[in-house]
Design a protein around this motif. Sequence first.
Motif: not given
Length: 209
Positions: A4, A145, A149, A152
Amino acid sequence: MSIFFSYVFLGISLAAPIGPINAAQIDKGIKGGFFPSWFVGLGAMCADALYMLTVYLGVINFLDTPFMQTLLWSFGFFVLVYTGIESIVSVGKTIQRSNDHNFSLTKSFFSGFFMSLLNPLTILFWLGIYGSVLAKTVVDYETADVILYSSAIFLGLFFWDITMACVASSFRKYLTTKLLAFISIVSGLSLIGFGVYFGIQAVKLLASH
């Protein structure tokens, strides 16, 4: 968690190179302080988010047409040159209003938004960088995910935006009037330089088709 933060760092790395947005943030920060500079970055981030979503949805292909590329280069030329000239012309007013906090945040936001939205390099940037990151992430991870991400990367952009606004607004406290004017002119010339580059690319595209 380490993955991350690696994506957060990627977001910071993507935003860090000096370009039109950073130049505009420095200019606004010196002239008006933290919030005008921050809102330029926020506007650019919204344009970035739009392109990230576009790449994610896979509808970026129509932007590859020569017509759309020429149109975007041309608009980018206009926006950057106009903003740069405005920065230089308003140097005298800037000095007088250096302690005036009534800068239009809406104008700052849309300045950053359109500067990024109409920048063909932004399109190529997100198509190339985020597209390749997305291609790898989709293969290795689940959809949740991928969203995490991607967030992020956006968090990294947000962090850099605040950092630039803090740095630019802090500088104005220590600058003399002449240095303030000089930096405003350099920032304006920088934006015009980027704009001229965009204009040259538009002309090249027109000449090749």
